[in-house]
Each structure stands twice: as C-alpha cells, then as structure tokens.
Design a protein around this motif. Structure first.
Motif, PDB file in Angstrom:
ATOM      1  N   GLU A  50       0.642  -1.233   0.003  1.00  0.00           N
ATOM      2  CA  GLU A  50      -0.008  -0.058  -0.045  1.00  0.00           C
ATOM      3  C   GLU A  50       0.901   1.257  -0.042  1.00  0.00           C
ATOM      4  O   GLU A  50       0.231   2.407  -0.156  1.00  0.00           O
ATOM      5  N   THR A  51       2.032   1.245  -0.065  1.00  0.00           N
ATOM      6  CA  THR A  51       3.153   2.328   0.109  1.00  0.00           C
ATOM      7  C   THR A  51       3.054   3.075  -1.509  1.00  0.00           C
ATOM      8  O   THR A  51       3.141   2.216  -2.132  1.00  0.00           O
ATOM      9  N   THR A  52       2.990   4.224  -1.457  1.00  0.00           N
ATOM     10  CA  THR A  52       3.099   4.836  -2.699  1.00  0.00           C
ATOM     11  C   THR A  52       4.663   5.181  -3.240  1.00  0.00           C
ATOM     12  O   THR A  52       5.247   5.620  -2.200  1.00  0.00           O
ATOM     13  N   TRP A  53       4.817   4.557  -4.335  1.00  0.00           N
ATOM     14  CA  TRP A  53       6.033   4.833  -4.702  1.00  0.00           C
ATOM     15  C   TRP A  53       6.771   6.351  -4.782  1.00  0.00           C
ATOM     16  O   TRP A  53       7.811   6.713  -4.411  1.00  0.00           O
ATOM     17  N   ASP A  54       5.764   7.005  -5.378  1.00  0.00           N
ATOM     18  CA  ASP A  54       6.041   8.640  -5.195  1.00  0.00           C
ATOM     19  C   ASP A  54       6.335   9.171  -4.167  1.00  0.00           C
ATOM     20  O   ASP A  54       7.315   9.952  -4.003  1.00  0.00           O
ATOM     21  N   GLY A  55       5.570   8.724  -2.922  1.00  0.00           N
ATOM     22  CA  GLY A  55       5.988   9.279  -1.401  1.00  0.00           C
ATOM     23  C   GLY A  55       7.515   8.819  -1.219  1.00  0.00           C
ATOM     24  O   GLY A  55       7.954   9.768  -0.511  1.00  0.00           O
ATOM     25  N   VAL A  56       7.547   7.535  -1.450  1.00  0.00           N
ATOM     26  CA  VAL A  56       9.004   6.937  -0.948  1.00  0.00           C
ATOM     27  C   VAL A  56      10.193   7.655  -1.678  1.00  0.00           C
ATOM     28  O   VAL A  56      11.019   8.061  -1.218  1.00  0.00           O
ATOM     29  N   THR A  57       9.740   7.971  -2.900  1.00  0.00           N
ATOM     30  CA  THR A  57      11.067   8.572  -3.911  1.00  0.00           C
ATOM     31  C   THR A  57      11.006   9.967  -3.382  1.00  0.00           C
ATOM     32  O   THR A  57      12.375  10.285  -3.323  1.00  0.00           O
ATOM     33  N   GLU A  58      10.018  10.372  -3.063  1.00  0.00           N
ATOM     34  CA  GLU A  58      10.154  11.951  -2.723  1.00  0.00           C
ATOM     35  C   GLU A  58      10.801  12.145  -1.261  1.00  0.00           C
ATOM     36  O   GLU A  58      11.675  12.851  -1.082  1.00  0.00           O
ATOM     37  N   MET A  59      10.474  10.999  -0.375  1.00  0.00           N
ATOM     38  CA  MET A  59      11.109  11.215   1.036  1.00  0.00           C
ATOM     39  C   MET A  59      12.543  11.022   0.747  1.00  0.00           C
ATOM     40  O   MET A  59      13.401  11.556   1.366  1.00  0.00           O
ATOM     41  N   LEU A  60      12.997   9.954   0.024  1.00  0.00           N
ATOM     42  CA  LEU A  60      14.212   9.568  -0.158  1.00  0.00           C
ATOM     43  C   LEU A  60      15.188  10.712  -0.660  1.00  0.00           C
ATOM     44  O   LEU A  60      16.196  10.958  -0.588  1.00  0.00           O
ATOM     45  N   ARG A  61      14.719  11.353  -1.887  1.00  0.00           N
ATOM     46  CA  ARG A  61      15.182  12.556  -2.461  1.00  0.00           C
ATOM     47  C   ARG A  61      15.401  13.628  -1.315  1.00  0.00           C
ATOM     48  O   ARG A  61      16.304  14.495  -1.517  1.00  0.00           O
ATOM     49  N   GLU A  62      14.287  14.098  -0.451  1.00  0.00           N
ATOM     50  CA  GLU A  62      14.674  14.952   0.378  1.00  0.00           C
ATOM     51  C   GLU A  62      15.592  14.709   1.308  1.00  0.00           C
ATOM     52  O   GLU A  62      16.630  15.497   1.877  1.00  0.00           O
ATOM     53  N   GLU A  63      15.897  13.396   1.578  1.00  0.00           N
ATOM     54  CA  GLU A  63      16.881  12.776   2.528  1.00  0.00           C
ATOM     55  C   GLU A  63      18.331  13.096   1.979  1.00  0.00           C
ATOM     56  O   GLU A  63      19.091  13.575   2.408  1.00  0.00           O
ATOM     57  N   GLY A  64      18.213  12.903   0.577  1.00  0.00           N
ATOM     58  CA  GLY A  64      19.480  13.012  -0.181  1.00  0.00           C
ATOM     59  C   GLY A  64      19.912  14.561  -0.342  1.00  0.00           C
ATOM     60  O   GLY A  64      21.087  14.739  -0.304  1.00  0.00           O
ATOM     61  N   GLU A  65      18.817  15.494  -0.634  1.00  0.00           N
ATOM     62  CA  GLU A  65      19.103  16.927  -0.573  1.00  0.00           C
ATOM     63  C   GLU A  65      19.645  17.262   0.668  1.00  0.00           C
ATOM     64  O   GLU A  65      20.795  18.145   0.757  1.00  0.00           O
ATOM     65  N   GLN A  66      19.058  16.831   1.685  1.00  0.00           N
ATOM     66  CA  GLN A  66      19.664  17.436   3.235  1.00  0.00           C
ATOM     67  C   GLN A  66      21.136  16.924   3.241  1.00  0.00           C
ATOM     68  O   GLN A  66      22.145  17.610   3.688  1.00  0.00           O
ATOM     69  N   SER A  67      21.397  15.737   2.731  1.00  0.00           N
ATOM     70  CA  SER A  67      22.853  15.040   2.820  1.00  0.00           C
ATOM     71  C   SER A  67      23.818  16.013   2.044  1.00  0.00           C
ATOM     72  O   SER A  67      24.824  16.124   2.412  1.00  0.00           O
TER      73      SER A  67
END
Length: 160
Positions: A50-67
């Motif tokens: 039930e997890t949306t790929w878009d939500g996960v991708t966005e979350m991981l991209r935000e983590e990447g931007e912060q790093s």
C-alpha cells in the motif's frame, strides 16, 4: 593528482568523518568534490504494497538533498567547489557509473564494517564499488560522529 573526488553519501549522520577526509584531500590537491546520493530503488521491494512509490521517492530525495547540502556546507568552510547529484538505481552501480561519466579521479566513501552474516545477507556497497571502480577507492569506517559539527568546531577537521 586528484581533480575530481566523488563522495557518495547514504544520508546517515555518521558520514561526517568521511566527508571531512574528502575535503582535506581536495584541499591538498586543489580538487573539487562531487557529492552523490543514490535513491536505492532496491529498497522499494521491502515496502508494504500500500506504500506509494512517489511518496517514498520524494522522501528519499529529500533525505538526499539534506545530505548533499551538509557536504556543501562543510566544503564551503574550506573554499572547495562542490557539484552534487541525486540519481536512482542500485548504489554500487550508480556510484561507479557516476565516477566514469564525470571523470572522477578517486572515490572516498564510508563503510559500515559489517561482517559475518550481516555482510552475506546485506552485501557491501563499498566492496562492490572497490571491485568494479575504474579509479582508486578510499574506504573509511563510519563513526558515530554526526555529519554536522558542534557549534564552533572547524568544518573540515576529522574527529579525534
């Protein structure tokens, strides 16, 4: 000797020492830093349906931007030029491909030092990069030191 140093980050707070080492190398050699964050698409396989790929991708991209912003802040204290990128795929493959495409001279990356069953089950991104990289790879054990230094501490010094 080095003109472009690739520093892949996994977003963990323990990468500070690795980044500081890469910045020191860049300072000595007059090199630029290339910060890279890989959105590991293989991690999607373990998520509930039930997890949306878009939500996960966005979350991981935000983590990447912060790093990557943390790498930029650390390098700014040493007046080092930084290029950053976020890519998607398998981390070891993407790291090696980025090094090839951007003509990087070396890769400086952290390793969690997993051994035994953890290494067999999880694999080692650093080990795969070492085996397939066209350029030298410097691996450093990651520490418990957070990526952001305490107030007033030099931005580019390795922790003691």
């Amino acid at each position: 000797m080095y003109h472009r140093i690739l520093v892949p980050t996994d977003g963990s707070e323990s990468m500070r020492g690795v980044v500081a080492h890469a910045i020191e190398l860049a300072t000595v050699h007059g090199a630029e830093i290339h910060g890279l964050y890989v959105v590991d698409t293989g991690r999607y396989a373990t998520l509930p349906v039930e997890t949306t790929w878009d939500g996960v991708t966005e979350m991981l991209r935000e983590e990447g931007e912060q790093s990557l912003e943390s790498i930029e802040r650390m390098a700014a204290g040493a007046d080092i030029s930084v290029e950053t990128a976020i890519v998607e795929g398998g981390p070891s493959n993407e790291i090696v491909e980025y090094a090839r495409e951007h003509d990087c001279d070396t890769i400086v990356m952290g390793t969690h030092g997993r051994g035994g069953i953890d290494r067999l089950l999880l694999g080692s991104v650093a080990e795969r990069v070492v085996r397939t990289s066209p350029v030298p790879v410097v691996t450093m054990p990651v520490s418990d030191v957070p990526l952001e230094p305490p107030e007033g501490e030099p931005q580019t010094r390795l922790p003691n």
